[in-house]
Structures are given as structure tokens and as C-alpha cells.
Design a protein around this motif. Sequence first.
Motif, PDB file in Angstrom:
ATOM      1  N   ALA A  96       1.114  -1.519  -0.156  1.00 52.41           N
ATOM      2  CA  ALA A  96      -0.047   0.376  -0.071  1.00 52.41           C
ATOM      3  C   ALA A  96       0.846   0.761   0.112  1.00 52.41           C
ATOM      4  N   ALA A  97       2.231   1.283   0.882  1.00 52.82           N
ATOM      5  CA  ALA A  97       2.715   1.960   0.916  1.00 52.82           C
ATOM      6  C   ALA A  97       3.698   3.055  -0.348  1.00 52.82           C
ATOM      7  N   VAL A  98       3.548   1.692  -1.530  1.00 51.39           N
ATOM      8  CA  VAL A  98       4.201   1.902  -2.594  1.00 51.39           C
ATOM      9  C   VAL A  98       3.315   2.465  -3.297  1.00 51.39           C
ATOM     10  N   SER A  99       2.273   1.295  -3.619  1.00 53.23           N
ATOM     11  CA  SER A  99       1.239   1.852  -4.298  1.00 53.23           C
ATOM     12  C   SER A  99       0.709   3.675  -3.670  1.00 53.23           C
ATOM     13  N   GLY A 100       0.327   3.723  -3.027  1.00 56.03           N
ATOM     14  CA  GLY A 100       0.156   5.227  -2.837  1.00 56.03           C
ATOM     15  C   GLY A 100       1.112   6.395  -2.962  1.00 56.03           C
ATOM     16  N   ARG A 101       2.223   5.837  -3.145  1.00 60.32           N
ATOM     17  CA  ARG A 101       2.956   7.128  -3.354  1.00 60.32           C
ATOM     18  C   ARG A 101       3.218   7.073  -5.373  1.00 60.32           C
ATOM     19  N   ILE A 102       3.063   6.018  -6.030  1.00 60.11           N
ATOM     20  CA  ILE A 102       2.670   6.152  -7.499  1.00 60.11           C
ATOM     21  C   ILE A 102       1.461   6.864  -7.479  1.00 60.11           C
ATOM     22  N   ALA A 103       0.661   6.600  -6.697  1.00 65.29           N
ATOM     23  CA  ALA A 103      -0.920   7.346  -6.529  1.00 65.29           C
ATOM     24  C   ALA A 103      -0.457   9.097  -6.960  1.00 65.29           C
ATOM     25  N   ALA A 104      -0.034   9.267  -5.760  1.00 57.59           N
ATOM     26  CA  ALA A 104       0.278  10.905  -5.802  1.00 57.59           C
ATOM     27  C   ALA A 104       1.337  11.082  -6.603  1.00 57.59           C
ATOM     28  N   LEU A 105       2.374  10.426  -7.399  1.00 54.09           N
ATOM     29  CA  LEU A 105       3.208  11.064  -8.754  1.00 54.09           C
ATOM     30  C   LEU A 105       2.271  10.846  -9.989  1.00 54.09           C
ATOM     31  N   ASN A 106       1.162   9.928 -10.072  1.00 58.81           N
ATOM     32  CA  ASN A 106       0.640  10.165 -10.998  1.00 58.81           C
ATOM     33  C   ASN A 106      -0.434  11.230 -10.951  1.00 58.81           C
TER      34      ASN A 106
END
Length: 335
Positions: A286-296
Motif C-alpha cells: 500500500a505504501a508503494v502504490s500510494g506513492r505511485i498514486a501521488a506521483l500520478n
Amino acid sequence: MSGLTPDWLLAGGIAGISGLLVFALLPPLIGWLRRRAVLDIPNHRSSHSEITPRGGGIAVSACILLGLAAWLTLRPDPVMPLVLLGMAALAIVSWLDDRRGGLPVGVRLGAQMLSAGLVLAVLPSDYTVAQGLVPVWLERVVLFLAWIWFTNLFNFMDGINGITGIEMTSIGAGYTLVSLAQNAEGVAPAGLIVAAAALGFLPWNWGRAKVFLGDVGSVPVGYLLGALLLALALSGAWAAALILPMYYWIDATYTLLRRLLRGEKIWQAHRSHFYQQGARKLGSHAAVSGRIAALNLVLIALALASTQSWQIALAALVVALAATAGLCRYFAEPV
């Protein structure tokens, strides 16, 4: 066309129904996958530690196809039926691979090549990205190879919980917003439908995942998103087409080249993507996917800005590359 016209409202309604159907269909589908033993069994190359059903993409791909088919019955399009035919064919081939495993690479790649090639073959010759700067045949070859690569990298990147649902939502929403910003004639609802289907899938694939998408989801969805990005590039929004999926294509392409240079067998499963390193480093999918969401979110804003002028487009590309490289570096484990 600008603003929320009746067509946009209709597209939003179809998208909403598609997302709700995905959410409702997944519980019985998960039970069926367990009974049929369509399971992902962890090994030393996995980013997961629990046996989990694989094939949630059956619901995702089916609902996207049904949603777009419903739209086409109301608003016909000369090219989209071929895209849907290709997506359906890839879903079938990919499900056979999920179910039986070990489907020959030639069969899988051949289906992808045929699906992309047919669509590019029917495009009018004046539909170009380079606007005559290179021969049309050469541009078509480049677009063909890029589409095949994107379809496969989308599958490669589906390795931790939430990541592909986040990417589907981001590219779908970004495609829709850029289309609106361009004041495009007619409505292109595919981005809304993909985003809604992803939101219906994410609750079952977040945290302790109850189901994985499987090739039956990641391959046809990657193909469809490749078609949408191609449509953006052909409409003049070439920078937006590069920016919206930038994390995925940077991570996948860099990792592939690095493995090639190391002499590794690139067709074998591995755990060297930046997002996989990030999952080990942070101890949480979740920490990784959440950071990718923020970048997106940043990438969507940059994609929108890139439609203003070619100068802004180049600046947006540079900023997007820097932001994406920064996140990859953050995920990277110490050498």
C-alpha cells in the motif's frame, strides 16, 4: 465540445454501472476461482506470501468490454469495434494462459501483434503523430512496436497489490481530462469506464489482497490503454500520451535494459522492478502504490498543462521525467 453535455453524463452513467458490476461480480468470481484452483502460489520471485486466486480480470475485462459495447450501440465509431475485438481476443488467450499456464509465447505475442496491427492498418493515412516529418509507414511501425511493448509492460508491472488498479484509474481519468481540455468533438468514454472498473476492483486487491487481476485483466487492459494513449498522440497530445503512464514505462523499460546488460534471462520472473524494491524497502504494498498514486496526480496535472503549447509540453516532459526518476530512486534498494 466542452463542458458536461448529455453525452458526457451518459458516458458517466455507463462507467458507474461498469464499476459497480465489477465490485458485485468479484465475490462469486473469487469463490469460483478457488474451486477451480486458479491460484497464484508464491515462490522466491514473488512479492506475495499467501496463496491467492488469480483471474479477477475476468470481471474487469468483461465489464469494460460490455460498457464500451453499450456506448457503441448508441454512438457508433469506425475504429473502436476493432479495438474491442482485439481486447476480447487477448482476454481469451490470456485466460487460457492463466488457467493452464505455459501457453507458448508465440501464441500470446501473435495475438497481440494481430490485435494492434489490424487497428493501425485501418487508420487513415492522414492520422499521424509526426505530421509528415517522417514517412507514415515508419511511424506506423514505431507505433506498432510501442503498443506491443506497452501491452506487455503493463502486464510486467502488475506485481504488487493495488498498483495496476491505481494505474488504470490514473490513466483513465487523465485521458478523460485531457480529452476535455482539448475540447474534442464527440465523447470518448473509454477512460471513464476503465477508471470506474479499476475502482470496483481495488477494494478486493488492496492491503491483504483477496484476488489478483491475472493476465486475463492486465494484458487486455494494457492493450486498451495503449489504444487510448495512441488516440491522444494522434490528436496532437503526444506529450500527454507519454506523461500519463510515465511511471510504468520508465520502471519497466529501465529494468528490462538493465537485465539485458547483465545478461539475465529477461523472460523469467524476477523481483528487480523499482516498485518491487520499494515494497521490500517500505514493507508495504500500500505504501508503494500510494506513492505511485501521488506521483500520478502530478503526472495528470503535467499532462493537462502539456496541451497548451509545444514549449510547455517539453517543459512538462522534463518535470515529469525528473519526478518519476526521483520516485524510482526513492524506491531503489542500496546497491
